[in-house]
Design an enzyme around this catalytic site. Sequence first.
Site, PDB file in Angstrom:
ATOM      1  N   ASP A  79     -21.039  51.700 -40.235  1.00  0.00           N
ATOM      2  CA  ASP A  79     -21.241  50.268 -39.987  1.00  0.00           C
ATOM      3  C   ASP A  79     -20.251  49.463 -40.813  1.00  0.00           C
ATOM      4  O   ASP A  79     -19.588  49.981 -41.713  1.00  0.00           O
ATOM      5  CB  ASP A  79     -22.679  49.873 -40.335  1.00  0.00           C
ATOM      6  CG  ASP A  79     -23.113  48.540 -39.718  1.00  0.00           C
ATOM      7  OD1 ASP A  79     -22.313  47.927 -38.974  1.00  0.00           O
ATOM      8  OD2 ASP A  79     -24.250  48.123 -39.982  1.00  0.00           O
ATOM      9  N   LYS A  80     -20.190  48.190 -40.484  1.00  0.00           N
ATOM     10  CA  LYS A  80     -19.308  47.232 -41.155  1.00  0.00           C
ATOM     11  C   LYS A  80     -20.081  45.964 -41.479  1.00  0.00           C
ATOM     12  O   LYS A  80     -21.032  45.600 -40.779  1.00  0.00           O
ATOM     13  CB  LYS A  80     -18.120  46.923 -40.232  1.00  0.00           C
ATOM     14  CG  LYS A  80     -17.379  45.614 -40.507  1.00  0.00           C
ATOM     15  CD  LYS A  80     -17.830  44.525 -39.560  1.00  0.00           C
ATOM     16  CE  LYS A  80     -17.120  43.211 -39.830  1.00  0.00           C
ATOM     17  NZ  LYS A  80     -17.743  42.104 -39.058  1.00  0.00           N
ATOM     18  N   HIS A  81     -19.671  45.303 -42.560  1.00  0.00           N
ATOM     19  CA  HIS A  81     -20.264  44.001 -42.873  1.00  0.00           C
ATOM     20  C   HIS A  81     -19.172  43.042 -43.320  1.00  0.00           C
ATOM     21  O   HIS A  81     -18.254  43.427 -44.055  1.00  0.00           O
ATOM     22  CB  HIS A  81     -21.312  44.118 -43.986  1.00  0.00           C
ATOM     23  CG  HIS A  81     -21.930  42.800 -44.353  1.00  0.00           C
ATOM     24  ND1 HIS A  81     -22.968  42.245 -43.621  1.00  0.00           N
ATOM     25  CD2 HIS A  81     -21.634  41.908 -45.317  1.00  0.00           C
ATOM     26  CE1 HIS A  81     -23.295  41.085 -44.136  1.00  0.00           C
ATOM     27  NE2 HIS A  81     -22.501  40.856 -45.162  1.00  0.00           N
ATOM     28  N   SER A  82     -19.275  41.784 -42.868  1.00  0.00           N
ATOM     29  CA  SER A  82     -18.377  40.716 -43.307  1.00  0.00           C
ATOM     30  C   SER A  82     -19.157  39.735 -44.165  1.00  0.00           C
ATOM     31  O   SER A  82     -20.318  39.432 -43.880  1.00  0.00           O
ATOM     32  CB  SER A  82     -17.787  39.982 -42.095  1.00  0.00           C
ATOM     33  OG  SER A  82     -17.143  38.779 -42.506  1.00  0.00           O
ATOM     34  N   THR A 119     -23.260  36.678 -35.993  1.00  0.00           N
ATOM     35  CA  THR A 119     -23.018  37.593 -34.877  1.00  0.00           C
ATOM     36  C   THR A 119     -24.146  37.541 -33.853  1.00  0.00           C
ATOM     37  O   THR A 119     -23.905  37.583 -32.639  1.00  0.00           O
ATOM     38  CB  THR A 119     -22.851  39.032 -35.409  1.00  0.00           C
ATOM     39  OG1 THR A 119     -21.700  39.067 -36.267  1.00  0.00           O
ATOM     40  CG2 THR A 119     -22.657  40.020 -34.280  1.00  0.00           C
ATOM     41  N   ARG A 167     -32.681  31.496 -50.782  1.00  0.00           N
ATOM     42  CA  ARG A 167     -31.359  31.227 -51.348  1.00  0.00           C
ATOM     43  C   ARG A 167     -30.656  30.105 -50.599  1.00  0.00           C
ATOM     44  O   ARG A 167     -29.959  29.275 -51.196  1.00  0.00           O
ATOM     45  CB  ARG A 167     -30.493  32.493 -51.280  1.00  0.00           C
ATOM     46  CG  ARG A 167     -30.853  33.550 -52.303  1.00  0.00           C
ATOM     47  CD  ARG A 167     -30.170  34.863 -51.987  1.00  0.00           C
ATOM     48  NE  ARG A 167     -28.731  34.708 -51.898  1.00  0.00           N
ATOM     49  CZ  ARG A 167     -27.956  35.403 -51.075  1.00  0.00           C
ATOM     50  NH1 ARG A 167     -28.499  36.291 -50.239  1.00  0.00           N
ATOM     51  NH2 ARG A 167     -26.655  35.212 -51.070  1.00  0.00           N
ATOM     52  N   SER A 182     -28.390  41.595 -51.364  1.00  0.00           N
ATOM     53  CA  SER A 182     -28.778  41.182 -50.018  1.00  0.00           C
ATOM     54  C   SER A 182     -28.041  41.992 -48.960  1.00  0.00           C
ATOM     55  O   SER A 182     -28.647  42.543 -48.040  1.00  0.00           O
ATOM     56  CB  SER A 182     -28.497  39.693 -49.826  1.00  0.00           C
ATOM     57  OG  SER A 182     -28.813  39.288 -48.517  1.00  0.00           O
ATOM     58  N   LYS A 186     -30.025  45.762 -46.852  1.00  0.00           N
ATOM     59  CA  LYS A 186     -30.190  45.920 -45.400  1.00  0.00           C
ATOM     60  C   LYS A 186     -29.336  47.061 -44.864  1.00  0.00           C
ATOM     61  O   LYS A 186     -29.783  47.847 -44.020  1.00  0.00           O
ATOM     62  CB  LYS A 186     -29.827  44.610 -44.686  1.00  0.00           C
ATOM     63  CG  LYS A 186     -30.750  43.445 -44.990  1.00  0.00           C
ATOM     64  CD  LYS A 186     -30.485  42.265 -44.094  1.00  0.00           C
ATOM     65  CE  LYS A 186     -29.175  41.579 -44.380  1.00  0.00           C
ATOM     66  NZ  LYS A 186     -29.191  40.773 -45.621  1.00  0.00           N
ATOM     67  N   LYS A 187     -28.097  47.141 -45.315  1.00  0.00           N
ATOM     68  CA  LYS A 187     -27.206  48.183 -44.808  1.00  0.00           C
ATOM     69  C   LYS A 187     -27.687  49.574 -45.231  1.00  0.00           C
ATOM     70  O   LYS A 187     -27.675  50.515 -44.434  1.00  0.00           O
ATOM     71  CB  LYS A 187     -25.779  47.929 -45.291  1.00  0.00           C
ATOM     72  CG  LYS A 187     -25.133  46.681 -44.687  1.00  0.00           C
ATOM     73  CD  LYS A 187     -25.025  46.795 -43.179  1.00  0.00           C
ATOM     74  CE  LYS A 187     -24.372  45.591 -42.555  1.00  0.00           C
ATOM     75  NZ  LYS A 187     -24.338  45.675 -41.075  1.00  0.00           N
TER      76      LYS A 187
END
Length: 436
Positions: A79-82, A119, A167, A182, A186-187
Amino acid sequence: MDAPSILAGLRAGRAPEAAALEWMAAGLADGSVSDAQAGAFAMGLCHVPLDAASRAALTLAMRDSGEVLRWDLPGPVLDKHSTGGVGDCVSLVLAPALAACGAFVPMISGRGLGHTGGTLDKLEAIPGFDVEADAQRLDAIVRETGCAIVSASAGIAPADRRLYAIRDVTGTVDSLDLITASILSKKLAAGLEGLVLDVKTGSGAFMKDKAAAEALGEALVSTANAAGCPTTALVTDMSEPLAPAAGNAVEVAEAMAVLSGTGDRRLKELTVALGAALLASGGLAASVEDGAASLRSAIDGGQAMERMSRMVRAQGGPGDFAERWAEILPQSSVTLEVSAEEAGVITAIDGRALGRAVIGLGGGRLRDGDRIDHSVGFTALARIGDAAGPGHLLGRIHARSPEQADRAAAELRALVTIGEGATPGPLILTRIGGRT
């Protein structure tokens, strides 16, 4: 142990120990920690930073506050996160491209936060697309298509779900420790075997300073690796929108153009760079260079588009979306082309102001529960280094009314700086961790 004691320690400048962080995460998840206490905890961590071990302890405690997914698939789960930017629709290209290369991608994504787009909001511009999925449905979609893009279920990192909302309304979004916990809670709860992080810096990012973005990247990589998830971070430029569009349906259209074999060069370049790091770390490519070649082949050869089509169909969208996306995506009732009133060269673009302008058009939320107009936004956005003035387009506005379009035109002109010359900088600034 109780919340007042933990908060009193923070007020006195003492960082909580691992046991206290675990107690707080459990209390956030089960409701025994009040909103007021949660807000005070978040504010306290902004003033009393955690060390690396404590940051990892908070992240794992928040991960373990709910369900942790387990997979039994014939390939790596990646997976990827930005960290958030403007015109960033990489996920819509990357997830199906990775699936076409043999990865399985259960991408748990979010909605817009502050000036940045989400997204999930973009995908909901596709008629019928359903971002909700429990663990059983997510497993079925990923097995069938190789990828899914969904919201976090109530069972995934509930401590973060609670703290994330607090937050946003307490001015504590920018804390390095809270951002790290955070993102990764989740990831890591998604049961990943590899992760790549796109850490943005520049006018459209939460981290405007490159050094601060690199510090966040280091914190994320070290924390994820300590938790057993091989992770790479790329620090990337967000001094201007990534794609030449900002909004929901208009960004989906940019992603579909890239999957069609055309589209924006920068969007494709970053997608390939992030995906190549994942394929190398996940064992699907011998090197980053080989991973990049595989991804370009999957995009240019149409295999990534085929995976996108299957994902859209599996998540409730139109079966012919890949063929008719330009007709199917919602269209605004008003379009307006905007040029600068003075001649010169574009030297800077205020990304945060552009993100706020999208919200002003109705493409984002001012408060929780606001309805989004998926059709509005900006396209054909000029870039740093482009000529400006009469006859040179700054951008095209998609709006609900002429009055709204005129207001957005004034905002667009104000957020662009025009001078005598500028050279665009590199897109990828720093690489942290991972294989080469």
